[in-house]
Design an enzyme around this catalytic site. Structure first.
Site, PDB file in Angstrom:
ATOM      1  N   ASP A  22     -37.453  89.614 -33.972  1.00  0.00           N
ATOM      2  CA  ASP A  22     -36.354  89.984 -34.863  1.00  0.00           C
ATOM      3  C   ASP A  22     -35.155  88.889 -35.091  1.00  0.00           C
ATOM      4  O   ASP A  22     -34.530  88.491 -33.681  1.00  0.00           O
ATOM      5  CB  ASP A  22     -35.725  91.502 -34.122  1.00  0.00           C
ATOM      6  N   ASP A  23     -34.948  88.366 -36.101  1.00  0.00           N
ATOM      7  CA  ASP A  23     -33.943  87.449 -36.379  1.00  0.00           C
ATOM      8  C   ASP A  23     -34.295  86.063 -35.491  1.00  0.00           C
ATOM      9  O   ASP A  23     -33.238  85.364 -35.377  1.00  0.00           O
ATOM     10  CB  ASP A  23     -32.559  88.117 -35.840  1.00  0.00           C
ATOM     11  N   CYS A  61     -34.082  93.237 -41.835  1.00  0.00           N
ATOM     12  CA  CYS A  61     -35.015  94.177 -41.135  1.00  0.00           C
ATOM     13  C   CYS A  61     -36.096  94.851 -41.978  1.00  0.00           C
ATOM     14  O   CYS A  61     -37.147  95.157 -41.757  1.00  0.00           O
ATOM     15  CB  CYS A  61     -34.363  94.873 -40.185  1.00  0.00           C
ATOM     16  N   ARG A  65     -40.010  94.629 -42.800  1.00  0.00           N
ATOM     17  CA  ARG A  65     -41.202  95.427 -42.191  1.00  0.00           C
ATOM     18  C   ARG A  65     -41.671  96.376 -43.042  1.00  0.00           C
ATOM     19  O   ARG A  65     -43.039  96.559 -43.070  1.00  0.00           O
ATOM     20  CB  ARG A  65     -40.413  96.518 -41.197  1.00  0.00           C
ATOM     21  N   LYS A 114     -39.460  97.947 -31.881  1.00  0.00           N
ATOM     22  CA  LYS A 114     -38.393  98.326 -33.112  1.00  0.00           C
ATOM     23  C   LYS A 114     -39.238  99.024 -34.421  1.00  0.00           C
ATOM     24  O   LYS A 114     -40.054  98.417 -34.694  1.00  0.00           O
ATOM     25  CB  LYS A 114     -37.524  97.295 -33.280  1.00  0.00           C
ATOM     26  N   HIS A 116     -37.364 101.174 -37.361  1.00  0.00           N
ATOM     27  CA  HIS A 116     -36.599 100.897 -38.422  1.00  0.00           C
ATOM     28  C   HIS A 116     -36.988 101.196 -39.817  1.00  0.00           C
ATOM     29  O   HIS A 116     -36.556 100.719 -40.707  1.00  0.00           O
ATOM     30  CB  HIS A 116     -35.979  99.370 -38.521  1.00  0.00           C
ATOM     31  N   SER A 140     -32.497  98.929 -34.842  1.00  0.00           N
ATOM     32  CA  SER A 140     -31.799  97.702 -34.391  1.00  0.00           C
ATOM     33  C   SER A 140     -31.099  98.067 -33.041  1.00  0.00           C
ATOM     34  O   SER A 140     -30.467  99.027 -33.142  1.00  0.00           O
ATOM     35  CB  SER A 140     -31.319  97.019 -35.206  1.00  0.00           C
ATOM     36  N   HIS A 204     -32.382  89.651 -31.752  1.00  0.00           N
ATOM     37  CA  HIS A 204     -31.321  90.266 -32.493  1.00  0.00           C
ATOM     38  C   HIS A 204     -30.120  90.546 -31.908  1.00  0.00           C
ATOM     39  O   HIS A 204     -30.343  90.794 -30.600  1.00  0.00           O
ATOM     40  CB  HIS A 204     -31.986  91.815 -33.119  1.00  0.00           C
ATOM     41  N   ASP A 256     -39.208  88.592 -38.374  1.00  0.00           N
ATOM     42  CA  ASP A 256     -38.782  89.397 -39.717  1.00  0.00           C
ATOM     43  C   ASP A 256     -38.140  88.773 -40.705  1.00  0.00           C
ATOM     44  O   ASP A 256     -38.340  89.027 -41.729  1.00  0.00           O
ATOM     45  CB  ASP A 256     -38.348  90.788 -39.161  1.00  0.00           C
ATOM     46  N   ASN A 257     -37.065  87.973 -40.224  1.00  0.00           N
ATOM     47  CA  ASN A 257     -36.228  87.214 -41.019  1.00  0.00           C
ATOM     48  C   ASN A 257     -35.608  86.114 -40.413  1.00  0.00           C
ATOM     49  O   ASN A 257     -35.811  85.794 -39.309  1.00  0.00           O
ATOM     50  CB  ASN A 257     -35.288  88.025 -41.918  1.00  0.00           C
ATOM     51  N   LYS A 287     -30.181  84.785 -42.553  1.00  0.00           N
ATOM     52  CA  LYS A 287     -30.565  86.323 -42.604  1.00  0.00           C
ATOM     53  C   LYS A 287     -29.470  86.960 -43.935  1.00  0.00           C
ATOM     54  O   LYS A 287     -28.510  86.553 -43.928  1.00  0.00           O
ATOM     55  CB  LYS A 287     -30.067  86.942 -41.557  1.00  0.00           C
TER      56      LYS A 287
END
Length: 436
Positions: A22-23, A61, A65, A114, A116, A140, A204, A256-257, A287
């Protein structure tokens, strides 16, 4: 069902493992150029499979996903509302998730981490979206005061029940790793293949790791967090080996990004520091932007005896392709609605003429802001039009729109067609000589 499907026909279908951070930024791994963070276990996936240097996903996010788990750009999916804390939306029943499709094909399915993609109603949660089991957070890890002004508790779920609140975020990566290892041990060697999706909450913000990993990286706390994830990946690869299933397990790893570099003021409190974030390497943006630093992420795919080891490819690949490819590999039925992914199996297994993907749509906040066709990327935002050649200029430093008006016109037309298909507008522009 879609026609023209090419599936792997095997009496022993592959297991599937997705590891999704994540991130995490493009430049946060040793094999992607970080000078001080050590990631030998993640990098091993490229040494034993393929490293993807032009893998793109959503710019934050939920879109990322959505693309991974439905094979579709987010505007095609009617969530009916937000999916973070206090949000009432979620994945509708009309979407066939990756877990649902593989479950119907005979897979045992599990998840940790996660989600989301909706939580207010039980039907939105992973156990009602194709997963036989789930341990994790519904969204998140910053959806809690002081970073988000909500009264909704941030709690750990087991199935559809919140089983722990408050939570100790320091232990999240360790607990998710233990859950993944348990699932793999329980479902190896049986008469059903397995699919496990590990969606890390880290890195994240607010970043966390267990005491045993603090101070271990020379890159500070952020480095400690990334090296904890690397430890986790090593633990999971080890259990695949121990259970004798590594050779027939597809392992896919990506973020994810890109990193959250342009932080809102709300995040810079309660211990969060500007340097508690990753790096995009040489890429521009971060992001929640449609520059490459927001959407291009480190990625690997390993499948011994099917994907040759030690490969690196800069061919364009996108997260909807992972959905389509894994359904084909698992001999799962495809949904009868539009998919935005391509089957990568022939390409991954040796037909290396080119990736089947030639274009990608960069949607941000329900607006089509950029589009890539081949090596060229057209980006329109505000009063600027930018054209970049991502093969010669992946850092998006040189705007070539003024020199290529015909190409800009052709790509604008392609953007309008894509926007019409998605039901979203194209970002407006008033000039062709905007900032470089």
């Amino acid at each position: 069902m879609l026609s023209g499907s090419t599936r792997v026909t095997s009496p022993d279908p592959p297991n599937v493992l997705i590891l999704f951070t994540d991130d995490q930024g493009y430049g946060d791994l040793s094999s992607f150029g970080h000078p001080s963070i050590e990631t030998p276990n993640i990098d091993r996936l490229g040494q034993e499979g393929m490293r993807l240097t032009s893998f793109v996903t959503g710019s934050w996010c939920v879109p990322s996903r959505t693309q991974l788990l439905t094979g579709r750009y987010m505007p095609r999916v009617d969530f009916g509302g937000g999916t973070g804390a206090d949000g009432t939306g979620g994945l509708p029943a009309s979407e066939l998730t990756l877990a649902e499709a593989l479950n119907e094909a005979g897979y045992r399915t599990g998840m940790a981490g996660k989600w989301h993609l909706g939580y207010k109603k039980d039907r939105f949660l992973p156990p009602n979206q194709g997963f036989d089991s789930w341990l994790g957070l519904p969204y998140s890890n910053d959806y809690v005061k002081p970073w988000v002004q909500t009264e909704e508790p941030l709690g750990m779920y087991r199935g559809t029940e919140m089983v722990e609140h408050p939570i100790n975020q320091d232990s999240l990566t360790l607990r998710y790793t233990a859950e993944a290892r348990r699932f793999i041990r329980e479902h190896s060697g049986g008469d059903q293949p397995f699919f496990f999706y590990l969606a890390y909450n880290m890195p994240h913000l607010p970043i966390h790791t267990a005491e045993r990993f603090r101070g271990q990286s020379s890159a500070g706390r952020y480095g400690d967090v990334i090296e904890t994830i690397d430890w986790s990946v090593g633990q999971i690869l080890d259990v695949l080996e121990q259970q004798g299933v590594a050779e027939n397990t597809i392992v896919f790893f990506a973020s994810d990004n890109g990193p959250w570099l342009d932080l809102p003021a709300r995040m810079l409190q309660a211990g969060n520091k500007p340097w508690h974030q990753g790096t995009t390497g040489s890429l521009r943006g971060s992001k929640a932007t449609t520059y490459e630093g927001g959407t291009r992420v480190p990625a690997f795919v390993r499948w011994p005896e099917h994907i040759a080891a030690g490969q690196t490819s800069d061919e364009l690949v996108a997260s909807p392709d992972i959905y389509r490819t894994l359904l084909e590999a698992g001999a799962a039925e495809l949904p009868d609605h539009t998919l935005d992914g391509h089957n990568l199996l022939p390409w991954l297994q040796g037909d290396r003429s080119t990736s089947p993907r030639n274009q990608y749509a960069y949607v941000l906040r329900n607006t089509l802001e950029a589009m890539r066709i081949g090596p060229w990327k057209l980006r329109v935002a505000g009063d600027t039009t930018q054209l970049f050649n991502l093969q010669s200029d992946p850092a998006e430093r040189f705007n070539r729109a003024p020199k290529h008006p015909e190409r800009v016109s052709r790509m604008r037309r392609a953007m309008r067609r894509m926007a019409d298909s998605l039901g979203v507008p194209v970002a407006g522009t008033r000039s062709t000589n905007g900032g470089s």
